[in-house]
Design an enzyme around this catalytic site. Structure first.
Site, PDB file in Angstrom:
ATOM      1  N   SER A 132       7.777   8.938  11.918  1.00 58.87           N
ATOM      2  CA  SER A 132       6.617   8.791  11.046  1.00 58.87           C
ATOM      3  C   SER A 132       7.019   9.039   9.600  1.00 58.87           C
ATOM      4  O   SER A 132       7.502  10.116   9.253  1.00 58.87           O
ATOM      5  CB  SER A 132       5.530   9.790  11.452  1.00 58.87           C
ATOM      6  OG  SER A 132       4.680  10.066  10.358  1.00 58.87           O
ATOM      7  N   ARG A 188      -7.151  -3.101   9.552  1.00 57.93           N
ATOM      8  CA  ARG A 188      -6.228  -4.040  10.218  1.00 57.93           C
ATOM      9  C   ARG A 188      -6.916  -4.757  11.387  1.00 57.93           C
ATOM     10  O   ARG A 188      -6.617  -5.913  11.678  1.00 57.93           O
ATOM     11  CB  ARG A 188      -4.954  -3.337  10.667  1.00 57.93           C
ATOM     12  CG  ARG A 188      -4.258  -2.663   9.493  1.00 57.93           C
ATOM     13  CD  ARG A 188      -2.771  -2.676   9.529  1.00 57.93           C
ATOM     14  NE  ARG A 188      -2.265  -1.912   8.383  1.00 57.93           N
ATOM     15  CZ  ARG A 188      -2.058  -2.398   7.175  1.00 57.93           C
ATOM     16  NH1 ARG A 188      -2.258  -3.667   6.901  1.00 57.93           N
ATOM     17  NH2 ARG A 188      -1.627  -1.625   6.180  1.00 57.93           N
ATOM     18  N   ASP A 199       2.194  -1.238  12.043  1.00 60.47           N
ATOM     19  CA  ASP A 199       0.888  -1.663  11.528  1.00 60.47           C
ATOM     20  C   ASP A 199       0.602  -3.140  11.820  1.00 60.47           C
ATOM     21  O   ASP A 199      -0.519  -3.614  11.607  1.00 60.47           O
ATOM     22  CB  ASP A 199       0.795  -1.391  10.018  1.00 60.47           C
ATOM     23  CG  ASP A 199       0.895   0.100   9.721  1.00 60.47           C
ATOM     24  OD1 ASP A 199       0.618   0.912  10.621  1.00 60.47           O
ATOM     25  OD2 ASP A 199       1.274   0.450   8.582  1.00 60.47           O
ATOM     26  N   ARG A 252      -8.103  12.167  12.823  1.00 60.48           N
ATOM     27  CA  ARG A 252      -6.647  11.934  12.877  1.00 60.48           C
ATOM     28  C   ARG A 252      -5.877  13.254  12.874  1.00 60.48           C
ATOM     29  O   ARG A 252      -6.247  14.197  12.183  1.00 60.48           O
ATOM     30  CB  ARG A 252      -6.231  11.001  11.732  1.00 60.48           C
ATOM     31  CG  ARG A 252      -6.859   9.625  11.925  1.00 60.48           C
ATOM     32  CD  ARG A 252      -6.477   8.648  10.860  1.00 60.48           C
ATOM     33  NE  ARG A 252      -5.083   8.259  10.943  1.00 60.48           N
ATOM     34  CZ  ARG A 252      -4.509   7.430  10.074  1.00 60.48           C
ATOM     35  NH1 ARG A 252      -5.230   6.921   9.078  1.00 60.48           N
ATOM     36  NH2 ARG A 252      -3.243   7.117  10.195  1.00 60.48           N
ATOM     37  N   ARG A 301       2.811   5.960  -3.277  1.00 62.07           N
ATOM     38  CA  ARG A 301       3.932   6.807  -3.708  1.00 62.07           C
ATOM     39  C   ARG A 301       4.160   6.699  -5.208  1.00 62.07           C
ATOM     40  O   ARG A 301       4.529   7.678  -5.857  1.00 62.07           O
ATOM     41  CB  ARG A 301       5.200   6.414  -2.923  1.00 62.07           C
ATOM     42  CG  ARG A 301       5.130   6.906  -1.450  1.00 62.07           C
ATOM     43  CD  ARG A 301       6.065   6.132  -0.563  1.00 62.07           C
ATOM     44  NE  ARG A 301       6.189   6.663   0.791  1.00 62.07           N
ATOM     45  CZ  ARG A 301       5.337   6.438   1.800  1.00 62.07           C
ATOM     46  NH1 ARG A 301       4.257   5.694   1.606  1.00 62.07           N
ATOM     47  NH2 ARG A 301       5.553   6.960   2.989  1.00 62.07           N
ATOM     48  N   LYS A 317       0.827  -1.210   0.000  1.00 57.57           N
ATOM     49  CA  LYS A 317       0.000   0.000   0.000  1.00 57.57           C
ATOM     50  C   LYS A 317       0.865   1.264   0.000  1.00 57.57           C
ATOM     51  O   LYS A 317       0.627   2.181  -0.783  1.00 57.57           O
ATOM     52  CB  LYS A 317      -0.940  -0.037   1.215  1.00 57.57           C
ATOM     53  CG  LYS A 317      -1.800   1.194   1.387  1.00 57.57           C
ATOM     54  CD  LYS A 317      -2.981   0.929   2.299  1.00 57.57           C
ATOM     55  CE  LYS A 317      -2.670   0.899   3.774  1.00 57.57           C
ATOM     56  NZ  LYS A 317      -2.269   2.180   4.379  1.00 57.57           N
ATOM     57  N   SER A 318       1.865   1.305   0.879  1.00 57.27           N
ATOM     58  CA  SER A 318       2.717   2.501   0.976  1.00 57.27           C
ATOM     59  C   SER A 318       3.411   2.788  -0.356  1.00 57.27           C
ATOM     60  O   SER A 318       3.498   3.934  -0.797  1.00 57.27           O
ATOM     61  CB  SER A 318       3.800   2.297   2.044  1.00 57.27           C
ATOM     62  OG  SER A 318       3.223   2.180   3.314  1.00 57.27           O
TER      63      SER A 318
END
Ligand code: SPQ
Length: 428
Positions: A164, A386, A312, A119, A24, A19-20
């Protein structure tokens, strides 16, 4: 969705794209010059939100399942969006995109779903304001909707209070458009997909263990990206195969970036029967095949610089710990409170409902094993993918079936998750 016990898991899976890295690849393709071709893109809801946002800024993106082509015309050609940029449930989309929008000389409004609205965004909007962007939002720019007027930026030397990748990436993407050299330093190293991919797109960066510097004014050149399988998705099947009796599972082409492999270190320390075969060493993101069998597990302690390497995976590690001998202690993980849900609370509350012995703490949790899971209860993902997947695996080892509410949340990062359980179970 009602789910019950499974007697054994056998066979192999191709885990969907990371996913990350998928986010990108679309974002960097959109601001690069030329045609970026992406293979094994993750067509999950979050990454589709990223595609939709960049289309609204005039970027031509073709998506056919996991094949994506992005026709980038460079940063300067991004157009002022006529509509709200809707990021859905995706923290990565909003925070990284803010870094890009900060340097664009136009106005945009960014928002997402109920979870995104809770968030924290100041962690990103504050450094971007320091660089010169005008950003406003609820509670002084802490919460969405956010309104951004980007423009001329000046480099900063930013000490991030937390490890982060989203903060680091947002500041680096703004730094790419700023006058001077921007540096981001973190307390521990977070995932480095942005650094690896910017290099692939021809950008030069200076890196040491916990800081990265980027000089403004560099232009990205289109690239070909192969996205390995997501180790955060693979983690659910690594856990399932360890816990379900008489199982042996092979997971193909799983990303093995060392900033993400904390779950492998933990599984090995717990005593899992896990073999790794690394493949194509030439890819910007390393990957390989993982073979895992049922094993007897023991408790572990998890803290410090290991946390960002498995942040995660903590929900599924908590489930593993319920079946491990001894007390597992997870510390230094207060970041879990600001994910799609407060994952300290949701992990503890949902696992307790099915018989686990688990204590939430200020910055983590204590899990006492081995505790058989009784099941026979209604649990909920609370809209967190998750948590939904962790409960899906918990059902495989619970004595009585469990009813998982909001199970559809899994489509954020793993639309075929439940089919994949069936696939392995069917062969058993
Ligand atoms: O994108 P989002 O919603 O923030 O997704 C999560 C997840 O569980 O999929 C976090 F809830 O992953 C983040 C991860 O926790 C993805 C990410 C990235 O791609 O840069 C980095 C991590 O977040 P952070 O806040 O530590 O930078």
């Amino acid at each position: 969705m009602k789910r019950g016990k499974i007697s054994s898991l056998k066979g192999e899976l191709h885990i969907p794209g990371d996913k990350s890295i998928s986010h990108r690849s679309v974002m960097f393709g959109a601001i690069a010059e030329g045609k970026t071709v992406i293979k094994n893109f993750l067509p999950g809801a979050d990454c589709l939100s990223t595609i939709a946002c960049f289309r609204k800024m005039g970027v031509e993106i073709e998506q056919n399942g996991s094949d994506v082509t992005v026709l980038g015309k460079g940063l300067d050609q991004l157009a002022e969006p006529a509509e709200l940029l809707d990021v859905g449930n995706s923290g990565t989309t909003i925070r990284l995109m803010l870094g890009i929008l900060a340097g664009r000389p136009f106005h945009s409004t960014v928002a997402g779903d109920e979870s995104i609205a809770k968030r924290p965004m100041k962690r990103v909007t504050e450094p971007l304001r320091k660089m010169g962007a005008k950003i406003d939002g609820r509670a002084g720019g802490e919460y969405t909707p956010l309104s951004v007027r980007g423009g001329h930026l000046t480099a900063i030397d930013f000490q991030s209070p937390v490890a982060s990748a989203q903060i680091k990436s947002a500041v680096l993407l703004a730094g790419l458009q700023a006058e001077g050299t921007t540096t981001v330093t973190e307390p521990h190293k977070s995932r480095d997909h942005t650094e690896r991919m910017l290099s692939m797109f021809g950008v030069s960066l200076q890196e040491d263990e916990t800081s990265v510097s980027i000089e403004g004014g560099q232009q990205l050149k289109a690239a070909e990206v192969f996205v390995p399988g997501d180790i955060s998705s693979a983690a659910f099947f690594l856990a399932a195969a360890s816990l379900v009796p008489d199982s042996e599972v092979v997971l193909r082409n799983v990303g093995l970036n060392p900033t993400r492999t904390g779950i492998i270190d933990v599984l090995k320390e717990m005593g899992a029967d896990l073999e790794i075969e690394e493949k194509d060493a030439g890819n910007a993101e390393p990957y390989g095949d993982l073979r895992i069998k049922t094993s007897s597990l023991k408790a572990v302690e998890i803290s410090g610089d290991l946390i960002p390497r498995l942040i995660d995976e903590i929900p599924i590690i908590a489930l593993l710990a319920t079946q491990a001998e001894g007390t597992t202690v997870i510390k230094d993980a207060a970041e879990l409170k600001v994910k799609e849900t407060n994952r300290i609370d949701t992990v503890a509350s949902e696992l307790k409902k099915i018989g686990a012995n688990i204590e939430p703490t200020e910055d983590g949790m204590k899990i006492h094993g081995r505790t058989p899971l009784t099941g026979g209860a209604k649990v909920s993902s609370h809209g967190d993918h998750r948590i939904g997947m962790m409960l899906g695996i918990a059902a495989c080892i619970s004595e009585q079936p469990i009813d998982i509410l909001q199970s559809e949340a899994v489509s954020v990062s793993y639309p075929s998750f439940f089919e994949h359980i069936e696939k392995l179970a069917a062969k058993a």
